[in-house]
Scaffold this motif. Sequence first.
Motif, PDB file in Angstrom:
ATOM      1  N   ALA A  49       0.832  -1.204   0.000  1.00  9.38           N
ATOM      2  CA  ALA A  49       0.000   0.000   0.000  1.00  9.38           C
ATOM      3  C   ALA A  49       0.869   1.257   0.000  1.00  9.38           C
ATOM      4  O   ALA A  49       0.556   2.241  -0.672  1.00  9.38           O
ATOM      5  CB  ALA A  49      -0.933  -0.011   1.212  1.00  9.38           C
ATOM      6  N   ASP A  51       2.191   1.884  -3.406  1.00  7.03           N
ATOM      7  CA  ASP A  51       1.175   2.499  -4.269  1.00  7.03           C
ATOM      8  C   ASP A  51       1.134   4.010  -4.076  1.00  7.03           C
ATOM      9  O   ASP A  51       1.067   4.766  -5.038  1.00  7.03           O
ATOM     10  CB  ASP A  51      -0.207   1.907  -3.968  1.00  7.03           C
ATOM     11  N   ALA A  72      -3.481   4.327   4.339  1.00  2.00           N
ATOM     12  CA  ALA A  72      -2.882   2.991   4.267  1.00  2.00           C
ATOM     13  C   ALA A  72      -2.745   2.387   5.661  1.00  2.00           C
ATOM     14  O   ALA A  72      -3.019   1.200   5.867  1.00  2.00           O
ATOM     15  CB  ALA A  72      -1.520   3.067   3.583  1.00  2.00           C
ATOM     16  N   GLU A 103      -4.644  -1.025   6.238  1.00  2.00           N
ATOM     17  CA  GLU A 103      -3.786  -2.215   6.294  1.00  2.00           C
ATOM     18  C   GLU A 103      -3.199  -2.459   7.682  1.00  2.00           C
ATOM     19  O   GLU A 103      -2.802  -3.566   7.996  1.00  2.00           O
ATOM     20  CB  GLU A 103      -2.640  -2.089   5.284  1.00  2.00           C
ATOM     21  N   ARG A 145     -12.489  -3.020   1.524  1.00  2.00           N
ATOM     22  CA  ARG A 145     -11.096  -2.639   1.352  1.00  2.00           C
ATOM     23  C   ARG A 145     -10.773  -2.456  -0.135  1.00  2.00           C
ATOM     24  O   ARG A 145     -10.099  -1.520  -0.540  1.00  2.00           O
ATOM     25  CB  ARG A 145     -10.245  -3.777   1.905  1.00  2.00           C
ATOM     26  N   SER A 175      -9.600   1.136  -2.434  1.00  2.00           N
ATOM     27  CA  SER A 175      -8.237   1.199  -2.974  1.00  2.00           C
ATOM     28  C   SER A 175      -8.242   1.938  -4.308  1.00  2.00           C
ATOM     29  O   SER A 175      -8.903   1.513  -5.263  1.00  2.00           O
ATOM     30  CB  SER A 175      -7.698  -0.217  -3.142  1.00  2.00           C
ATOM     31  N   ARG A 206      -5.964   2.097  -6.383  1.00  2.00           N
ATOM     32  CA  ARG A 206      -5.326   1.302  -7.416  1.00  2.00           C
ATOM     33  C   ARG A 206      -6.326   0.382  -8.097  1.00  2.00           C
ATOM     34  O   ARG A 206      -6.300   0.213  -9.321  1.00  2.00           O
ATOM     35  CB  ARG A 206      -4.212   0.472  -6.772  1.00  2.00           C
ATOM     36  N   TRP A 207      -7.226  -0.195  -7.312  1.00  2.00           N
ATOM     37  CA  TRP A 207      -8.221  -1.095  -7.897  1.00  2.00           C
ATOM     38  C   TRP A 207      -9.158  -0.315  -8.807  1.00  2.00           C
ATOM     39  O   TRP A 207      -9.465  -0.747  -9.919  1.00  2.00           O
ATOM     40  CB  TRP A 207      -9.000  -1.803  -6.783  1.00  2.00           C
ATOM     41  N   ASN A 241      -1.475  -9.064  -5.276  1.00  2.00           N
ATOM     42  CA  ASN A 241      -1.956  -9.310  -3.924  1.00  2.00           C
ATOM     43  C   ASN A 241      -1.888 -10.776  -3.552  1.00  2.00           C
ATOM     44  O   ASN A 241      -1.714 -11.125  -2.403  1.00  2.00           O
ATOM     45  CB  ASN A 241      -3.385  -8.779  -3.773  1.00  2.00           C
TER      46      ASN A 241
END
Lengths: 414, 296
Positions: free
Chosen positions: A383, A386, A409, A413, B57, B61, B63-64, B253
């Motif tokens: 994370a 990213d 993050a 996480e 989650r 994100s 990124r997703w 992942n």
Amino acid sequence: MKQLIATILAGSALAFAAMPASAQDKPRAEVMHWWTSGGESAAIKTFADAYEKAGGEWVDTATAGGENSRAATINRMVGGQPPTAAQFNTGRQFDDLVSQGLIRPIEALAEEGGWKKAMPTALVEAASRDGEMYALPINVHGQNWTFYSKTVLEKSGVAELPSTWEAMIPALQKIKEAGFTPLALGGQPWQERALFNAILLQQGGKDLYMRIYRDKDEEAVRSEGFAKAVETYGALRGLVDAGSPGRSWNDTTSLLLRDTAAIQVMGDWVKGEFTNAGKTPSEDYGCTIGLDDTMLMVGGDVFVFPKTEDEAQKKAQDLLVETMISKDAQAAFNLAKGSMPVRNDVDTSAFDACAKKGLELLKSEDSQAPVFEILVSASLAGAVDDVVTQFWNNPSAQPEDVVEGFVNAFEVEG
Amino acid sequence: MTAPRKRPSTASLMLVPFWLVVLVAYVGTMLWTVQISFTASKLLPVDVYVGFDQYHRLFSSTRWLVSMQNAVIFGVLFITGALVLGFLLAVVLDQKVRFENTLRTVFLYPYAMSFIVTGLIWQWLMNPGLGIQKAVRDWGFESFSFAWAVDRDMALYALVLAGLWQASGLVMALMLAGLRGVDEEIWKASRIDGIPAWRVYLFVVVPMLRPLILTAVVLLSISVVKAFDLVVALTNGGPGISSDMPAKFVMDNLFTRQNIGLATAAATVMLITVAAVLVPWIYSEYFRKVRAGAAT
């Protein structure tokens, strides 16, 4: 003729009779690892030789690429066919394997061998769960080195490498104006993050670094020190060459080798590339830890020993631990690998000038900080990657984006 | 009377292994994936259920979300681009040009290469220090710029370009086969009626090629969904996350980030998305055919 045949038969019978016997006597160790490049395989061979010399039989299972090798190890352990030993990075990659009870604790061997107290505490902690050692650290890789081309600095009129990032940025600008690439960076997320962490540790100090990555302290993320590190990092965005995105670290190092780029911030495995090109540290190229040789970011590799009920395998594991951590094997292995021995009582006179700088810092606890993989879980590390890579690759991204990204993050996480 | 009853049962008996494979290997693993996506699994699958946490989650994100968006852009451009290019190539070859065999092989050849090779080739071509940009600049056009793979605004289109290069030949081969199947009488009739060739292609031939277009779309969509190797070889999702794809998110992942729960949640979302897009369309295509068949 008959005599000859009889001799051959007798000989082969003897050979057959002898074979199983020798295989039973010798502790047979299958070792899984991902050291496949030239320097790396030379390094692992020193372990294999030492093991055979100690009376064992070494079976090498090398898989190219850390991820692939670890995936293979995990599959075999879960499937009940574990190797004798398997490589991991120092850190939390094998957390789940320990909590599932798949790994043999080596605390007893550590007590017996007495080498635990000779190791950097950060690495011992990283190899331990609930106060018991589950992994054997075998080397120390410093990950906040700055390597630089003396030729480029000279030609751009920069007398010597600045020792702070504040002074570094104008110097890099000057190098850019002289027509060189100031910063050699491979634009892969892990390399971008390695640069960021090196700056954070250098500019923000160990305290801030630990508060952020160990304690996941939101206040630290929102502090001025963190903002300053992000700003410095952001200022570097314009100082790389156009070919940077996606480039591997070794192709990036070759920019320094060809004297087209000034500095590269990376781990000490870079030295292998210089050595291969026939260059001598601190003569043909310069190296500094952080920028002022005060704080080393330590990481490295470990071997774990899967739990087994087989006495022969246990014996093989005992012998492996004993051999790998022995002073001679440590010196030989780390010389070939470009890393530093994990125990401080090894004769280091043969190591190069750069490694000696690192060894000096390894002597004191205050001059070392763990790499962030030791402090954070794999998913949090991802994370963070990213967040950092989005900031690095978007010239219009603001430092606040990184701050918010980190806070988010840590929340998600943990 | 027993014989006709026995025959189907032997046949179904023969199909048992097949059904077992389908059930265990496809449906079974699919269900297992969905099950894991509701657990807190990290490196290894565990049985701690956390409800929709992983999905929560997933959709928080960036990124997703970026990779889903990229998949849509890539998918639309890649599928339409490959269909149009492939069809045009087929039409050109259908004019009974000379060296047709050679050209056909040349156009189809990229498809013989895996996506990973395609990605590497285009990575070199679009590398500012090695590829086309450098060559053209060395010829004297100093301002020429073609470095899509390292440009965050263009990286996704670099993927489309490489994908088109690879897949257009396949569409061409499919379409050419279809064009050869078009009855010569239709062409004669259209010539008598004085209809221009392009109108015949567009309004008569294309509808006739419908089943082939369907096949091509299905094949191309599959490569969009599983776009992983092309991305890894060409841009590795970068610069930054600008050319990330769902499949790469899942793989990252699953292995590097030790997030099996999150990865399976992403895989499940991909499955649902694909099903939601493709199933109604394919169903309507076949349904229409059945109805049309019933009408005649």
